[in-house]
Design an enzyme around this catalytic site. Structure first.
Site, PDB file in Angstrom:
ATOM      1  N   HIS A   1       0.195  -1.382   0.071  1.00 26.63           N
ATOM      2  CA  HIS A   1       0.400  -0.116  -0.244  1.00 26.63           C
ATOM      3  C   HIS A   1       0.589   1.457   0.090  1.00 26.63           C
ATOM      4  O   HIS A   1       1.619   1.433   0.465  1.00 26.63           O
ATOM      5  CB  HIS A   1      -0.618  -0.160   1.155  1.00 26.63           C
TER       6      HIS A   1
ATOM      7  N   GLU B   1       2.160  -1.028   4.665  1.00 33.72           N
ATOM      8  CA  GLU B   1       2.138   0.095   4.000  1.00 33.72           C
ATOM      9  C   GLU B   1       3.673   1.205   3.470  1.00 33.72           C
ATOM     10  O   GLU B   1       4.706   0.895   4.834  1.00 33.72           O
ATOM     11  CB  GLU B   1       0.949   1.744   5.368  1.00 33.72           C
TER      12      GLU B   1
ATOM     13  N   ASP C   1      -3.053   1.931  -5.342  1.00 34.74           N
ATOM     14  CA  ASP C   1      -1.759   2.731  -4.369  1.00 34.74           C
ATOM     15  C   ASP C   1      -1.008   1.517  -4.708  1.00 34.74           C
ATOM     16  O   ASP C   1      -2.026  -0.283  -4.721  1.00 34.74           O
ATOM     17  CB  ASP C   1      -2.098   2.832  -2.769  1.00 34.74           C
TER      18      ASP C   1
HETATM   19 ZN   LIG Z   1      -3.932   1.042  -0.017  1.00 34.60          ZN
END
Ligand SMILES: [Zn+2]
Length: 196
Positions: free
Chosen positions: A25, A90, A140
């Site tokens: 992400h 992330e 993303d």
């Molecule tokens: Zn995401």
């Protein structure tokens, strides 16, 4: 790679299924502090297992053995709602597609993926973008994410060998969604949609 900084999030659940995927992400937030605050906010109901900031610093928010809430409504092949079957990583980024991720982020990410693929006995094809598994609503980690850097290190794999695969090929690989959304998602993964 340094030991992760432990930053526990309350947004987690009991894992009842084996890990099959690792989802990448981009935070699309102004700062890492903002992202960490949101990912640890009970009201936001989102989280991830790991976060890597621009300096390559690694944070862990949820243990691998528990489920984090990062995938949302999602599908890949026969699997749906991939939180139960995945880990979420992330990468701090403000969402400006003209801005590259940092070399330090790639370095930490590659080390982390080596460890996770080994620990959970996964193939490089298990590493997917959020945009791959939710092509109708997510973009993303974005077109500025350089997948080739992961391919070169063997910690991710091009999903198919062809430059311009057909929709049928992409569906066989795992994509689920409308033809348009699937093509857009695959373009993102090839660094498409953004022309400098
Ligand atoms: Zn995401």
């Amino acid at each position: 790679m340094h030991k992760p900084v432990w930053k526990p999030s309350p947004n987690r659940a009991h894992r009842e299924q084996a890990i099959k995927y690792i989802i990448l992400h981009g935070t699309w937030m102004e700062s890492t502090e903002d992202a960490l605050e949101r990912l640890c906010d009970e009201k936001a109901e989102v989280s991830c297992h790991y976060l890597i900031d621009e300096r390559g610093e690694l944070f862990q928010l949820v243990k691998d053995s528990e489920v984090a809430w990062h995938a949302g409504i999602s599908a890949w092949g026969e699997d749906v709602s991939l939180n139960q079957t995945s880990l979420g990583i992330e990468l701090s980024h403000d969402g400006d597609f003209t801005k590259p991720y940092t070399e330090k982020q790639y370095k930490t990410l590659v080390s982390l993926l080596e460890i996770l693929l080994d620990a959970h006995n996964l193939q490089p094809t298990a590493v997917l973008a959020h945009s791959d598994i939710a092509p109708d609503r997510k973009n993303d980690p974005g077109p500025q994410f350089e997948w080739q850097k992961l391919y070169d290190k063997g910690v991710a794999s091009p999903l198919c060998g062809e430059m311009n695969p057909t929709i049928d090929t992409l569906k066989k690989v795992g994509y689920v969604g409308s033809d348009e959304d699937i093509l857009t998602a695959h373009h993102l993964r090839q660094g498409g949609l953004y022309q400098p």
